[in-house]
Design a protein around this motif. Structure first.
Motif, PDB file in Angstrom:
ATOM      1  N   THR A  85      -8.025  -5.138 -17.082  1.00  0.00           N
ATOM      2  CA  THR A  85      -8.526  -3.873 -17.627  1.00  0.00           C
ATOM      3  C   THR A  85      -9.467  -4.155 -18.793  1.00  0.00           C
ATOM      4  O   THR A  85      -9.124  -4.905 -19.702  1.00  0.00           O
ATOM      5  N   SER A  86     -10.641  -3.556 -18.770  1.00  0.00           N
ATOM      6  CA  SER A  86     -11.597  -3.752 -19.861  1.00  0.00           C
ATOM      7  C   SER A  86     -10.990  -3.288 -21.178  1.00  0.00           C
ATOM      8  O   SER A  86     -10.453  -2.178 -21.280  1.00  0.00           O
ATOM      9  N   GLN A  87     -11.054  -4.147 -22.193  1.00  0.00           N
ATOM     10  CA  GLN A  87     -10.488  -3.815 -23.500  1.00  0.00           C
ATOM     11  C   GLN A  87     -11.428  -2.937 -24.326  1.00  0.00           C
ATOM     12  O   GLN A  87     -11.000  -2.298 -25.283  1.00  0.00           O
ATOM     13  N   VAL A  88     -12.705  -2.933 -23.964  1.00  0.00           N
ATOM     14  CA  VAL A  88     -13.729  -2.229 -24.741  1.00  0.00           C
ATOM     15  C   VAL A  88     -14.238  -1.034 -23.949  1.00  0.00           C
ATOM     16  O   VAL A  88     -14.495  -1.136 -22.755  1.00  0.00           O
ATOM     17  N   ARG A  89     -14.349   0.117 -24.619  1.00  0.00           N
ATOM     18  CA  ARG A  89     -14.828   1.319 -23.940  1.00  0.00           C
ATOM     19  C   ARG A  89     -16.282   1.156 -23.502  1.00  0.00           C
ATOM     20  O   ARG A  89     -17.108   0.626 -24.243  1.00  0.00           O
ATOM     21  N   SER A  90     -16.580   1.630 -22.304  1.00  0.00           N
ATOM     22  CA  SER A  90     -17.951   1.562 -21.800  1.00  0.00           C
ATOM     23  C   SER A  90     -18.742   2.815 -22.160  1.00  0.00           C
ATOM     24  O   SER A  90     -19.966   2.806 -22.163  1.00  0.00           O
ATOM     25  N   THR A  91     -18.052   3.892 -22.467  1.00  0.00           N
ATOM     26  CA  THR A  91     -18.727   5.136 -22.866  1.00  0.00           C
ATOM     27  C   THR A  91     -18.091   5.658 -24.146  1.00  0.00           C
ATOM     28  O   THR A  91     -16.916   5.399 -24.423  1.00  0.00           O
ATOM     29  N   LYS A  92     -18.869   6.381 -24.919  1.00  0.00           N
ATOM     30  CA  LYS A  92     -18.386   6.924 -26.184  1.00  0.00           C
ATOM     31  C   LYS A  92     -17.437   8.086 -25.924  1.00  0.00           C
ATOM     32  O   LYS A  92     -17.660   8.891 -25.019  1.00  0.00           O
ATOM     33  N   LEU A  93     -16.372   8.153 -26.719  1.00  0.00           N
ATOM     34  CA  LEU A  93     -15.444   9.270 -26.605  1.00  0.00           C
ATOM     35  C   LEU A  93     -16.118  10.569 -27.023  1.00  0.00           C
ATOM     36  O   LEU A  93     -16.933  10.583 -27.943  1.00  0.00           O
ATOM     37  N   ASP A  94     -15.753  11.661 -26.361  1.00  0.00           N
ATOM     38  CA  ASP A  94     -16.131  12.961 -26.909  1.00  0.00           C
ATOM     39  C   ASP A  94     -14.859  13.604 -27.471  1.00  0.00           C
ATOM     40  O   ASP A  94     -13.750  13.120 -27.236  1.00  0.00           O
ATOM     41  N   PRO A  95     -14.989  14.662 -28.261  1.00  0.00           N
ATOM     42  CA  PRO A  95     -13.812  15.231 -28.930  1.00  0.00           C
ATOM     43  C   PRO A  95     -12.692  15.642 -27.972  1.00  0.00           C
ATOM     44  O   PRO A  95     -11.508  15.523 -28.319  1.00  0.00           O
ATOM     45  N   LEU A  96     -13.032  16.116 -26.784  1.00  0.00           N
ATOM     46  CA  LEU A  96     -11.977  16.536 -25.858  1.00  0.00           C
ATOM     47  C   LEU A  96     -11.243  15.337 -25.279  1.00  0.00           C
ATOM     48  O   LEU A  96     -10.060  15.441 -24.930  1.00  0.00           O
ATOM     49  N   ASP A  97     -11.915  14.176 -25.179  1.00  0.00           N
ATOM     50  CA  ASP A  97     -11.205  12.949 -24.814  1.00  0.00           C
ATOM     51  C   ASP A  97     -10.138  12.648 -25.865  1.00  0.00           C
ATOM     52  O   ASP A  97      -9.018  12.241 -25.548  1.00  0.00           O
ATOM     53  N   GLU A  98     -10.504  12.852 -27.122  1.00  0.00           N
ATOM     54  CA  GLU A  98      -9.558  12.586 -28.212  1.00  0.00           C
ATOM     55  C   GLU A  98      -8.383  13.561 -28.167  1.00  0.00           C
ATOM     56  O   GLU A  98      -7.232  13.184 -28.451  1.00  0.00           O
ATOM     57  N   VAL A  99      -8.656  14.802 -27.811  1.00  0.00           N
ATOM     58  CA  VAL A  99      -7.577  15.790 -27.665  1.00  0.00           C
ATOM     59  C   VAL A  99      -6.606  15.329 -26.582  1.00  0.00           C
ATOM     60  O   VAL A  99      -5.376  15.326 -26.777  1.00  0.00           O
ATOM     61  N   ARG A 100      -7.144  14.936 -25.448  1.00  0.00           N
ATOM     62  CA  ARG A 100      -6.287  14.524 -24.325  1.00  0.00           C
ATOM     63  C   ARG A 100      -5.502  13.262 -24.654  1.00  0.00           C
ATOM     64  O   ARG A 100      -4.349  13.111 -24.231  1.00  0.00           O
ATOM     65  N   THR A 101      -6.102  12.351 -25.406  1.00  0.00           N
ATOM     66  CA  THR A 101      -5.398  11.139 -25.818  1.00  0.00           C
ATOM     67  C   THR A 101      -4.197  11.483 -26.688  1.00  0.00           C
ATOM     68  O   THR A 101      -3.098  10.944 -26.510  1.00  0.00           O
ATOM     69  N   ALA A 102      -4.393  12.391 -27.638  1.00  0.00           N
ATOM     70  CA  ALA A 102      -3.284  12.788 -28.520  1.00  0.00           C
ATOM     71  C   ALA A 102      -2.178  13.497 -27.747  1.00  0.00           C
ATOM     72  O   ALA A 102      -1.005  13.420 -28.120  1.00  0.00           O
ATOM     73  N   MET A 103      -2.537  14.190 -26.673  1.00  0.00           N
ATOM     74  CA  MET A 103      -1.532  14.897 -25.880  1.00  0.00           C
ATOM     75  C   MET A 103      -0.496  13.934 -25.288  1.00  0.00           C
ATOM     76  O   MET A 103       0.643  14.336 -25.010  1.00  0.00           O
ATOM     77  N   ALA A 104      -0.875  12.666 -25.092  1.00  0.00           N
ATOM     78  CA  ALA A 104       0.076  11.700 -24.537  1.00  0.00           C
ATOM     79  C   ALA A 104       1.285  11.547 -25.451  1.00  0.00           C
ATOM     80  O   ALA A 104       2.419  11.413 -24.971  1.00  0.00           O
ATOM     81  N   ALA A 105       1.064  11.560 -26.767  1.00  0.00           N
ATOM     82  CA  ALA A 105       2.185  11.441 -27.704  1.00  0.00           C
ATOM     83  C   ALA A 105       3.134  12.627 -27.571  1.00  0.00           C
ATOM     84  O   ALA A 105       4.357  12.481 -27.650  1.00  0.00           O
ATOM     85  N   PHE A 106       2.566  13.814 -27.356  1.00  0.00           N
ATOM     86  CA  PHE A 106       3.413  15.002 -27.156  1.00  0.00           C
ATOM     87  C   PHE A 106       4.171  14.913 -25.840  1.00  0.00           C
ATOM     88  O   PHE A 106       5.390  15.098 -25.799  1.00  0.00           O
ATOM     89  N   ASP A 107       3.445  14.625 -24.754  1.00  0.00           N
ATOM     90  CA  ASP A 107       4.066  14.609 -23.416  1.00  0.00           C
ATOM     91  C   ASP A 107       5.195  13.587 -23.335  1.00  0.00           C
ATOM     92  O   ASP A 107       6.244  13.854 -22.743  1.00  0.00           O
ATOM     93  N   GLU A 108       4.958  12.413 -23.905  1.00  0.00           N
ATOM     94  CA  GLU A 108       5.877  11.299 -23.688  1.00  0.00           C
ATOM     95  C   GLU A 108       6.956  11.183 -24.749  1.00  0.00           C
ATOM     96  O   GLU A 108       7.968  10.517 -24.523  1.00  0.00           O
ATOM     97  N   THR A 109       6.745  11.794 -25.915  1.00  0.00           N
ATOM     98  CA  THR A 109       7.692  11.561 -27.011  1.00  0.00           C
ATOM     99  C   THR A 109       8.091  12.821 -27.766  1.00  0.00           C
ATOM    100  O   THR A 109       9.255  13.200 -27.809  1.00  0.00           O
ATOM    101  N   LEU A 110       7.110  13.479 -28.387  1.00  0.00           N
ATOM    102  CA  LEU A 110       7.423  14.491 -29.393  1.00  0.00           C
ATOM    103  C   LEU A 110       8.244  15.648 -28.849  1.00  0.00           C
ATOM    104  O   LEU A 110       9.176  16.124 -29.522  1.00  0.00           O
ATOM    105  N   PHE A 111       7.904  16.133 -27.676  1.00  0.00           N
ATOM    106  CA  PHE A 111       8.603  17.295 -27.142  1.00  0.00           C
ATOM    107  C   PHE A 111      10.095  17.018 -27.006  1.00  0.00           C
ATOM    108  O   PHE A 111      10.930  17.886 -27.282  1.00  0.00           O
ATOM    109  N   ARG A 112      10.445  15.791 -26.605  1.00  0.00           N
ATOM    110  CA  ARG A 112      11.859  15.447 -26.404  1.00  0.00           C
ATOM    111  C   ARG A 112      12.554  15.057 -27.701  1.00  0.00           C
ATOM    112  O   ARG A 112      13.751  15.272 -27.859  1.00  0.00           O
ATOM    113  N   VAL A 113      11.804  14.471 -28.641  1.00  0.00           N
ATOM    114  CA  VAL A 113      12.436  13.903 -29.833  1.00  0.00           C
ATOM    115  C   VAL A 113      12.726  14.947 -30.894  1.00  0.00           C
ATOM    116  O   VAL A 113      13.764  14.874 -31.582  1.00  0.00           O
TER     117      VAL A 113
END
Length: 868
Positions: free
Chosen positions: A186-214
């Motif tokens: 897996t490429s370690q370096v991003r090939s395209t620049k993030l946009d703000p909604l990419d950042e929103v979706r990335t943060a959602m992983a913490a909610f989906d996988e951890t915060l809601f249950r903890v």
């Protein structure tokens, strides 16, 4: 290294070595081993760093890239092994015989001793913990890399689970190898620049996988600490955690965050939380198979079911067929269907607000309790109630931030009455989107508007006037939050707040919110301006003045701490930071930013997330007690003159370096500052304006800290303190005074311990090679002399014989990583020198060197962990 940790590191490292050999051949693995042994030998003094650099220079760039990839992957696996060891250690310590240190049980016991039961209940009633997720670009890993690591983590947990048979272990090992193979490919370096909604979706992983249950588990811990019988009685703990987010709302310096992005960010959040609530409600409903004979429904529940059947007869009839004589199950599945309708915007069946759903859940809970099914009433169903109370239908309060100068320019255009610029139109559109969010999701979903670089109350008034203009007098509910960042602004903060009290919109809000006023303190820019020691004292004094101002004006103050992940931006252990706050400034409330890689470090695994939240809550409770406040106030009073002398001398030394002519240009040469912009870390530009930085004002605090971490200098985390301590040690009693302050004043202890950690992550030999790139021996000598002085005097004051002597776990983590970070630093230095040599490079050569540089930046960030 403990045996269990050593075994996991060897297992994962061995599997990685197998993958490397399979993909690159045994010669590649041999070269990786050669560099690994060389940097370890350099640490021991058996070879010089020049000899290591010479080895690195012998490889073709293509081979160097593969070696950098190998060390980067190793760091990801080593971090993972340490995380698993930490989790096992936490579980082994949690025997139930004595409360865990920094736990909620321990906090409640301590607070009861100090306050008594009645006051404890009062403190718990006002308790607030508000973590705010931000998208600042210090998470250098791609999302694909993060998910690959999470899959490896799951397989490692399976492999090390006690009692597993050899066949099960063999399958887990096979899966581990498969996932490590994927990580390598897996490429370690991003090939395209993030946009703000990419950042929103990335943060959602913490909610989906951890915060809601903890989150409900944290409430359960507090409830158990407050009294016996949790799960069989009505809870004594109320939900006290409220998440916020700047991701998709912070437009200060980020033109990519628009009104449409903010609208979509909230929609994405709502989609995730409603799906989580739907799944939880369905799961609980399906399990609630108590027959009516064993748990007779209350008259109110019977009436509600009858009303539901009148409204949607086919649905309720089907539920009755599937769950005959199980009224509580029918009701919960009906609630689940309404959550689905809410998510799909089916207005006939959808809930209009979370309060409606809570009413339905409590109806079921009360019916179960009245029927004697108390475990079912106050068990998993209570968790669901807590989740709705915490997350609502919006998940996290989306906060908007914009610079005061943008508002001033927009207001000037609006008052002039002529055509409006695109930027001003965007300001007005943002306010309209806030109104739309409030109409759709409620005021709690979005009402805070943070104003960067607030200088006067006019900067606050401007937002309210723009809001009136945007919606013709139908402005949304707004809590405008002033953000004080520079040393002068921190000192002037009470005067600004006094001016705010004269504003009619502020007076209206105070009349409706029990006189609660929020103020944000910026740690990053104050540290960049003043240096770590002077900024720490300036922020503390600002808290003291603001707390006194609030008491004088009968205002409930909520301080919002804009702390970064790195030590140069207010980072460090969060619970210790809380206990170091000025007396009276916490008062049961703590709001703080969670930035970059810190989000996944603290919330990437359920056990660690739960421990982190308990530790911070423990600190908030203890810091709010009279006993702790009195001890802190006494220490602050006795040692303030000492701290002021340290801060003054420290700031003089810091400014003498950072304000010297040519320093910004030199910094750009000795660090990969320019190249970090190409790493596509986030949607926000790395600096203000174009071209090379002409002053520190041109640089944002995050790349400033991130770039210094890459050089292994870590200058923002320690520079100036040595000069500050030296000023005190000139007197005969200076050492005893400093040691007493370190023992007795949490603020001073926290400052020195954090700087000691930053010094431990600094490597003088590697740093010297970076500093030499700038062609200014005077600057290089100045930095290294201050490092030597700071290291020597910090050890003198703390009484430690070596850095991190009293922090065994952290010391082990640093020592484990240091040689491997060295390897990547040598690879990075090679790339930097070649790119800046002035030699004619072909496009292909420059691209390969850039790949090596960016991969090494990514790897060093993984190795150092809190880099920005």
């Amino acid at each position: 290294m403990p045996d269990e940790l050593r075994a996991d590191v060897r297992l994962l490292g061995g599997l990685l070595g197998q993958v490397i050999a399979e993909h690159g051949g045994p010669d590649l693995l041999a070269d990786v081993e050669k560099l690994r042994k060389a940097v370890i030998a350099a640490r021991r003094g058996d070879v010089t760093v020049d000899e290591v650099a010479a080895l690195v220079d012998t490889w073709p760039i293509e081979r160097a890239v593969l070696i950098a990839r190998a060390f980067t992957c190793y760091f990801h696996l080593a971090n993972l092994a340490e995380e698993h060891f930490r989790i096992r250690t936490l579980r082994a310590r949690d025997t139930g015989e004595t409360p865990l240190p920094d736990s909620l049980v321990q906090a409640v016991l301590e607070v009861k001793k100090d306050l008594g039961d009645a006051r404890v209940a009062e403190l718990i009633e006002g308790l607030e913990l508000r973590p705010v997720m931000t998208a600042h670009p210090t998470e250098a890993r791609r999302r694909a890399v993060v998910t690959a690591i999470q899959r490896i983590s799951a397989q490692l947990a399976e492999y090390t689970m006690p009692g597993r048979g050899s066949g099960e272990r063999a399958e887990s090992k096979r899966r581990l190898l498969e996932e490590i193979d994927i990580l390598w490919c897996t490429s370690q370096v991003r090939s395209t620049k993030l946009d703000p909604l990419d950042e929103v979706r990335t943060a959602m992983a913490a909610f989906d996988e951890t915060l809601f249950r903890v989150v409900p588990l944290v409430y359960r811990s507090l409830d158990a600490a407050l009294g016996e019988g949790t799960g069989t009685r009505a809870p004594m703990a109320r939900p006290f955690i409220r998440y916020g987010s700047w991701i998709g709302g912070d437009r200060d310096g980020n033109p990519n965050v628009t009104a449409s992005v903010t609208r979509r960010a909230l929609q994405i959040q709502a989609e995730h939380v409603l799906l989580a609530l739907e799944n939880a409600t369905t799961r609980i409903g399906r399990a609630l198979t108590l027959g009516a004979r064993h748990a007779e429904p209350s008259p109110a529940l019977k009436a509600a079911l009858a009303a539901a059947e009148d409204a949607v007869p086919d649905m309720v009839s089907e539920l009755g067929t599937r769950s005959p004589a199980e009224p509580h199950r029918q009701w919960m599945l009906y609630i689940a269907a309404r959550v689905v309708a809410t998510r799909r915007r089916d207005l006939d069946l959808a809930y209009r607000s979370p309060d409606e759903m809570l009413a339905d859940l409590r109806l079921c809970q009360e019916s179960l309790a009245a029927a004697g099914a108390t475990r079912q009433a106050y068990g998993e169903l209570q968790h669901l109630i807590w989740q709705v109370e915490t997350f609502g239908f919006h998940l996290a309060e989306l906060e908007v931030r914009q610079h005061s100068q943008v508002h001033a320019a927009a207001l000037e255009e609006v008052r002039a009455g002529g055509p409006l610029s695109e930027r001003t139109e965007e300001v007005l559109a943002t306010i309209r989107v806030i109104a739309w969010i409030q109409e759709r999701f409620g005021v709690k979903a979005c009402s805070r508007y943070v104003v960067s670089f607030t200088r006067t109350s006019d900067d606050v008034a401007a937002v309210y006037e723009l809001a009136d203009h945007a919606l013709g007098g139908r402005a949304p509910v707004l809590d405008v939050v002033p953000l004080f960042e520079s040393g002068a602004d921190l000192a002037n903060a009470p005067a600004v707040l006094s001016g705010m009290l004269e504003l009619e919109p502020v007076q209206r809000r105070l009349a409706t919110n029990h006189r609660l006023l929020e103020v944000m303190l910026g740690y990053s820019d104050s540290a960049k301006e003043l240096g770590p020691a002077a900024a720490t004292l300036a922020l503390y004094q600002a808290q003291e003045r603001l707390t006194a101002w609030a008491a004088e004006h009968d205002v409930r103050l909520r301080l919002f701490h804009g702390r970064g992940g790195a030590l140069g931006r207010g980072g460090g252990p969060a619970n210790r930071a809380v206990l170091a706050q000025a007396p009276g400034s916490v008062a049961g409330r703590f709001k703080v930013t969670e930035q970059g890689e810190v989000i996944f470090a603290r919330y990437g695994h359920a056990a660690i997330a739960r421990r982190h939240m308990e530790q911070v809550t423990n600190a908030v409770l203890l810091a709010s007690t009279p006993a702790v406040e009195a001890r802190t106030a006494d220490a602050a009073s006795r040692f303030r003159p000492l701290a002021e002398r340290v801060a003054a001398a420290s700031e003089r030394a810091y400014r003498a370096l950072t304000e010297a002519p040519g320093f910004p240009e030199w910094f750009a040469l000795v660090s990969p500052l320019e190249e970090i912009g190409a790493l596509r870390l986030g949607s926000r530009p790395a600096r203000r304006g174009l071209g090379a930085p002409r002053s520190l004002d041109d640089l944002r605090a995050i790349p400033w800290v991130f770039a210094w971490a890459q050089t292994r200098v870590n200058l923002p985390g320690w520079y100036g303190l040595g000069s500050g301590l030296a000023a005190i040690l000139e007197s005969d009693s200076g050492l005893e005074e400093l040691r007493a302050a370190y023992r007795e004043w949490p603020l001073f202890a926290s400052l020195l311990d954090n700087i000691e950690m930053s010094l431990a992550k600094t490597d003088r030999a590697i740093a010297s090679r970076y500093l030499a790139l700038g062609g200014r021996d005077d600057f290089a000598r100045q930095v290294l002399a201050e490092y030597d002085l700071t290291r020597k005097l910090v050890l003198t004051v703390t009484g430690h014989s070596r850095l991190l002597e009293n922090r065994r776990v952290l010391s082990r983590a640093v020592q484990l990583r240091d040689p491997y970070v060295d390897a990547l630093s040598h690879l990075q230095l090679r790339a930097l020198k070649a790119l800046r040599s002035g030699d004619t490079l072909t496009g292909a050569e420059r691209e390969r060197l850039s790949t090596l540089l960016l991969l090494s930046v990514n790897g060093v960030a993984a190795g150092l962990q809190n880099t920005g």
